[in-house]
Write a protein that holds these residues in place. Sequence first.
Motif, PDB file in Angstrom:
ATOM      1  N   GLY A  40       0.865  -1.199   0.029  1.00  0.00           N
ATOM      2  CA  GLY A  40      -0.160  -0.094  -0.161  1.00  0.00           C
ATOM      3  C   GLY A  40       0.806   1.137   0.101  1.00  0.00           C
ATOM      4  O   GLY A  40       0.131   2.238   0.509  1.00  0.00           O
ATOM      5  N   VAL A  41       2.004   1.244  -0.387  1.00  0.00           N
ATOM      6  CA  VAL A  41       2.940   2.254  -0.488  1.00  0.00           C
ATOM      7  C   VAL A  41       2.486   3.470  -1.665  1.00  0.00           C
ATOM      8  O   VAL A  41       2.143   2.954  -2.707  1.00  0.00           O
ATOM      9  N   SER A  42       2.344   4.583  -1.344  1.00  0.00           N
ATOM     10  CA  SER A  42       1.649   5.467  -2.290  1.00  0.00           C
ATOM     11  C   SER A  42       2.938   5.739  -3.237  1.00  0.00           C
ATOM     12  O   SER A  42       4.160   5.637  -3.116  1.00  0.00           O
ATOM     13  N   LEU A  43       2.622   6.081  -4.643  1.00  0.00           N
ATOM     14  CA  LEU A  43       3.407   6.492  -5.603  1.00  0.00           C
ATOM     15  C   LEU A  43       4.375   7.422  -5.127  1.00  0.00           C
ATOM     16  O   LEU A  43       5.739   7.246  -5.541  1.00  0.00           O
ATOM     17  N   GLN A  44       4.126   8.735  -4.701  1.00  0.00           N
ATOM     18  CA  GLN A  44       5.164   9.508  -3.914  1.00  0.00           C
ATOM     19  C   GLN A  44       6.201   9.144  -3.381  1.00  0.00           C
ATOM     20  O   GLN A  44       7.231   9.635  -3.392  1.00  0.00           O
ATOM     21  N   ASN A  45       5.630   8.124  -2.243  1.00  0.00           N
ATOM     22  CA  ASN A  45       6.553   7.487  -1.455  1.00  0.00           C
ATOM     23  C   ASN A  45       7.619   6.689  -1.780  1.00  0.00           C
ATOM     24  O   ASN A  45       8.889   6.554  -1.636  1.00  0.00           O
ATOM     25  N   ILE A  46       7.233   6.003  -2.975  1.00  0.00           N
ATOM     26  CA  ILE A  46       8.117   5.002  -3.798  1.00  0.00           C
ATOM     27  C   ILE A  46       9.003   5.929  -4.635  1.00  0.00           C
ATOM     28  O   ILE A  46      10.022   5.726  -4.430  1.00  0.00           O
ATOM     29  N   ILE A  47       8.704   6.882  -5.169  1.00  0.00           N
ATOM     30  CA  ILE A  47       9.396   7.433  -5.997  1.00  0.00           C
ATOM     31  C   ILE A  47      10.590   8.373  -5.436  1.00  0.00           C
ATOM     32  O   ILE A  47      11.803   8.394  -5.461  1.00  0.00           O
ATOM     33  N   PHE A  48      10.159   9.120  -4.247  1.00  0.00           N
ATOM     34  CA  PHE A  48      10.906  10.051  -3.369  1.00  0.00           C
ATOM     35  C   PHE A  48      11.799   9.228  -2.406  1.00  0.00           C
ATOM     36  O   PHE A  48      12.706   9.443  -1.936  1.00  0.00           O
ATOM     37  N   LEU A  77      14.372   7.229  -4.168  1.00  0.00           N
ATOM     38  CA  LEU A  77      15.311   8.479  -4.765  1.00  0.00           C
ATOM     39  C   LEU A  77      16.229   8.738  -3.683  1.00  0.00           C
ATOM     40  O   LEU A  77      17.680   8.566  -3.668  1.00  0.00           O
ATOM     41  N   LEU A  78      15.870   9.166  -2.355  1.00  0.00           N
ATOM     42  CA  LEU A  78      16.614   9.242  -1.276  1.00  0.00           C
ATOM     43  C   LEU A  78      17.355   8.145  -0.705  1.00  0.00           C
ATOM     44  O   LEU A  78      18.466   8.339  -0.205  1.00  0.00           O
ATOM     45  N   GLY A  79      16.599   7.183  -0.493  1.00  0.00           N
ATOM     46  CA  GLY A  79      17.353   5.887   0.198  1.00  0.00           C
ATOM     47  C   GLY A  79      18.363   5.431  -0.664  1.00  0.00           C
ATOM     48  O   GLY A  79      19.331   4.857  -0.399  1.00  0.00           O
ATOM     49  N   ASN A  80      18.029   5.552  -2.045  1.00  0.00           N
ATOM     50  CA  ASN A  80      19.336   4.801  -2.899  1.00  0.00           C
ATOM     51  C   ASN A  80      20.339   5.767  -2.884  1.00  0.00           C
ATOM     52  O   ASN A  80      21.704   5.405  -2.730  1.00  0.00           O
ATOM     53  N   LEU A  81      20.074   7.255  -2.741  1.00  0.00           N
ATOM     54  CA  LEU A  81      21.290   8.099  -2.490  1.00  0.00           C
ATOM     55  C   LEU A  81      21.958   7.501  -1.343  1.00  0.00           C
ATOM     56  O   LEU A  81      23.437   7.689  -1.282  1.00  0.00           O
ATOM     57  N   MET A  82      21.429   7.447  -0.222  1.00  0.00           N
ATOM     58  CA  MET A  82      22.196   6.991   1.135  1.00  0.00           C
ATOM     59  C   MET A  82      22.930   5.755   0.753  1.00  0.00           C
ATOM     60  O   MET A  82      24.047   5.661   1.236  1.00  0.00           O
ATOM     61  N   MET A  91       3.787   0.566   4.862  1.00  0.00           N
ATOM     62  CA  MET A  91       5.001   1.474   4.484  1.00  0.00           C
ATOM     63  C   MET A  91       5.074   2.662   4.345  1.00  0.00           C
ATOM     64  O   MET A  91       4.277   3.122   3.007  1.00  0.00           O
ATOM     65  N   GLY A  92       5.437   3.757   5.027  1.00  0.00           N
ATOM     66  CA  GLY A  92       5.510   5.036   4.654  1.00  0.00           C
ATOM     67  C   GLY A  92       6.890   5.622   4.036  1.00  0.00           C
ATOM     68  O   GLY A  92       7.628   4.814   3.678  1.00  0.00           O
ATOM     69  N   PHE A  93       6.809   6.936   3.902  1.00  0.00           N
ATOM     70  CA  PHE A  93       8.062   7.510   3.132  1.00  0.00           C
ATOM     71  C   PHE A  93       9.232   6.839   4.031  1.00  0.00           C
ATOM     72  O   PHE A  93      10.251   6.255   3.291  1.00  0.00           O
ATOM     73  N   TRP A  94       9.352   6.874   5.177  1.00  0.00           N
ATOM     74  CA  TRP A  94      10.721   6.436   5.870  1.00  0.00           C
ATOM     75  C   TRP A  94      11.041   5.094   5.956  1.00  0.00           C
ATOM     76  O   TRP A  94      12.062   4.572   5.863  1.00  0.00           O
ATOM     77  N   SER A  95       9.773   4.358   5.643  1.00  0.00           N
ATOM     78  CA  SER A  95      10.193   2.716   5.712  1.00  0.00           C
ATOM     79  C   SER A  95      10.688   2.428   4.211  1.00  0.00           C
ATOM     80  O   SER A  95      11.715   1.448   4.006  1.00  0.00           O
ATOM     81  N   VAL A  96      10.337   3.017   2.975  1.00  0.00           N
ATOM     82  CA  VAL A  96      10.631   2.816   1.936  1.00  0.00           C
ATOM     83  C   VAL A  96      12.207   3.456   1.772  1.00  0.00           C
ATOM     84  O   VAL A  96      12.952   2.813   1.208  1.00  0.00           O
ATOM     85  N   PHE A  97      12.239   4.730   2.341  1.00  0.00           N
ATOM     86  CA  PHE A  97      13.566   5.228   2.415  1.00  0.00           C
ATOM     87  C   PHE A  97      14.749   4.441   3.046  1.00  0.00           C
ATOM     88  O   PHE A  97      16.011   3.872   2.603  1.00  0.00           O
ATOM     89  N   LEU A  98      14.217   3.600   4.498  1.00  0.00           N
ATOM     90  CA  LEU A  98      15.105   2.845   4.999  1.00  0.00           C
ATOM     91  C   LEU A  98      15.427   1.636   4.213  1.00  0.00           C
ATOM     92  O   LEU A  98      16.651   0.749   4.153  1.00  0.00           O
ATOM     93  N   PHE A  99      14.324   1.079   3.608  1.00  0.00           N
ATOM     94  CA  PHE A  99      14.536  -0.165   2.824  1.00  0.00           C
ATOM     95  C   PHE A  99      15.440  -0.117   1.673  1.00  0.00           C
ATOM     96  O   PHE A  99      16.526  -0.754   1.546  1.00  0.00           O
ATOM     97  N   ALA A 100      15.337   1.121   0.796  1.00  0.00           N
ATOM     98  CA  ALA A 100      16.182   1.254  -0.128  1.00  0.00           C
ATOM     99  C   ALA A 100      17.763   1.498   0.157  1.00  0.00           C
ATOM    100  O   ALA A 100      18.658   0.973   0.021  1.00  0.00           O
ATOM    101  N   ALA A 145      12.371  -5.260   9.972  1.00  0.00           N
ATOM    102  CA  ALA A 145      13.547  -5.553  10.029  1.00  0.00           C
ATOM    103  C   ALA A 145      14.568  -4.460   9.719  1.00  0.00           C
ATOM    104  O   ALA A 145      15.465  -4.266  10.520  1.00  0.00           O
ATOM    105  N   VAL A 146      14.514  -3.571   8.541  1.00  0.00           N
ATOM    106  CA  VAL A 146      15.460  -2.720   8.297  1.00  0.00           C
ATOM    107  C   VAL A 146      15.638  -1.475   9.391  1.00  0.00           C
ATOM    108  O   VAL A 146      16.721  -0.958   9.389  1.00  0.00           O
ATOM    109  N   ASN A 147      14.594  -1.328   9.971  1.00  0.00           N
ATOM    110  CA  ASN A 147      14.709  -0.263  11.318  1.00  0.00           C
ATOM    111  C   ASN A 147      15.935  -0.606  12.231  1.00  0.00           C
ATOM    112  O   ASN A 147      16.536  -0.023  12.926  1.00  0.00           O
ATOM    113  N   PHE A 148      16.192  -1.968  12.228  1.00  0.00           N
ATOM    114  CA  PHE A 148      17.339  -2.432  12.980  1.00  0.00           C
ATOM    115  C   PHE A 148      18.892  -2.366  12.701  1.00  0.00           C
ATOM    116  O   PHE A 148      19.844  -2.697  13.327  1.00  0.00           O
TER     117      PHE A 148
END
Lengths: 470, 60
Positions: free
Chosen positions: A62-70, A73-78, A234-243, A445-448
């Motif tokens: 149920g991740v929104s398209l904006q959260n996936i795209i951004f 983008l930022l998670g992969n940068l990290m 999964m919200g923005f931060w979950s996607v970010f941390l996963f990436a 898991a990725v939070n740890f």
Amino acid sequence: MPPANTPPPVEASRSDSVANEYEREPVPEKSLKGAGKFWGMYAGEHAAGTEFMIGPLFLLAGVSLQNIIFGLLLGNLMAVLSWRYVCVPIATKARYTLYHHLEKIAGKWLVLLYNLANGLLFCFLAGAMITVSATAVGIPFDMTMPTTDDWLPNSTMFVVVVLAVGLLIATVASLGYDTVAKFANIASPWMVLVFLACGIVAFKQLGASSWEELNAIWSESILFAQDGESESTMGFWSVFLFAWFCNAAMHVGMADLSVFRFAKKASAGWATSAGMYVGHYMAWIAAAFMLAAQIKLNQDANPVPGPMANNVVGLAGIICVVVAGWTTANPTIYRAGLAFQAMAQTIFPNVSRFWATFAAGLIATVAGAFPAFAWQLLGFVGLYGTILAPMGGVIFFDWYFRQKGDASAFQKSSPATSFSVPVLLAWLIPVVPAFYLIVYEGYTAVNFVLPCWLITGVLYLLLSKKPAAA
Amino acid sequence: MNTLLRIIGWVGLALTVVPSFLFLFDALSMEKLKLAMTIGMVVWFAVAIVRSRLVPASSE
């Protein structure tokens, strides 16, 4: 073959044609390679079979398209920055494999234990890749595809196809994988373009002419996939941390010391952006669009890669799923086999690499028959990072606080012990509770990953004695 | 020979990705897209395999 009773360079993996050289010595100047060698390698390596699973799993979550795209983008940068500024600077100074670097700090027996954990996790990862390939191979046999409700094998035909695919991969991996590595190099540019084509065709099939329309179709797809619930786990931060952390074992976990020890300069670390933005951005979004298109056209929310790829680009898509799964499962099983061989040789010195790798392949094949591993891929890669990445924390903290970045002194030093209890405690103290919370309490898991990495590094400094030279 | 094979290989890759853009802009049907991508795949792999046998790795 590595000598008996010594762990092999399991992590020296992705460029095995070169990475298995200089296993126990610094890479000499004459063997260093320019950044260009790393760009293609990372772009191809991260366009793997599992990418076909991860994108659709975002939609199902149920991740929104904006959260996936951004978020991506930022998670992969990290992730790219983690490679560039955490892993690669140490790799280009120490110039050791992860195994040999860690052995100098933790001792060979603890490295063996780490390799066992590594090998087992590799087997389950390879199992998910076998499942992915089987969904494509099963299409001509009219196989009933597993659904997200199927955690166990859903039909005899599925088990037969998984066994056939898994045993073939296990046998090829056991024979050595030079041929498959060459084939993977040939296939990777083609696979990247098939991923792109899949995304473009799926986007067209969605029929959106504006961002608002695309968003609306995406939301409808989530609604359909979740039986009208539209709940996001999964919200923005979950996607970010996963990436950021889905490849934690490779960057902050330092597995890619083995690869980048061949780099002339630390700036070669930027090459990882090819893998992140081709494989973990374009390919994930393309695969997510494929599922959305399948929902729109067929009212089918089953995220099975073979049929999804067939729907958008036909035979080329089916072959891409098989090849992407095969070319990544094969080296994964090979690495697991090396880890098992090193473990087995401590008891049975004559265990061959063939049988150790074949055993790893059998475990992966059995795991592949359980679709649960593929459906739980988002959680699994987080768990994988949580368990393995903290050893990279030991290397990082040791390098900057104990070795003070002095590569020459580090290269001349000998392992202080064959089994470092402080390193073991530093690793287990944060990882065991994290494992419990993830597996038994259902925490993400990725939070740890980052807390465990930091705690392990700090505990290592607190628990271990300073070297005499310091 | 190597240059010719390389060009044919690029044609295979072009046949893999260009049809998807043509489909996006309604210039190609789904059937033709799938056919073109299949041909592109066969061409790319055939050429790559021939090249790997004919051209020594050092000259790559």
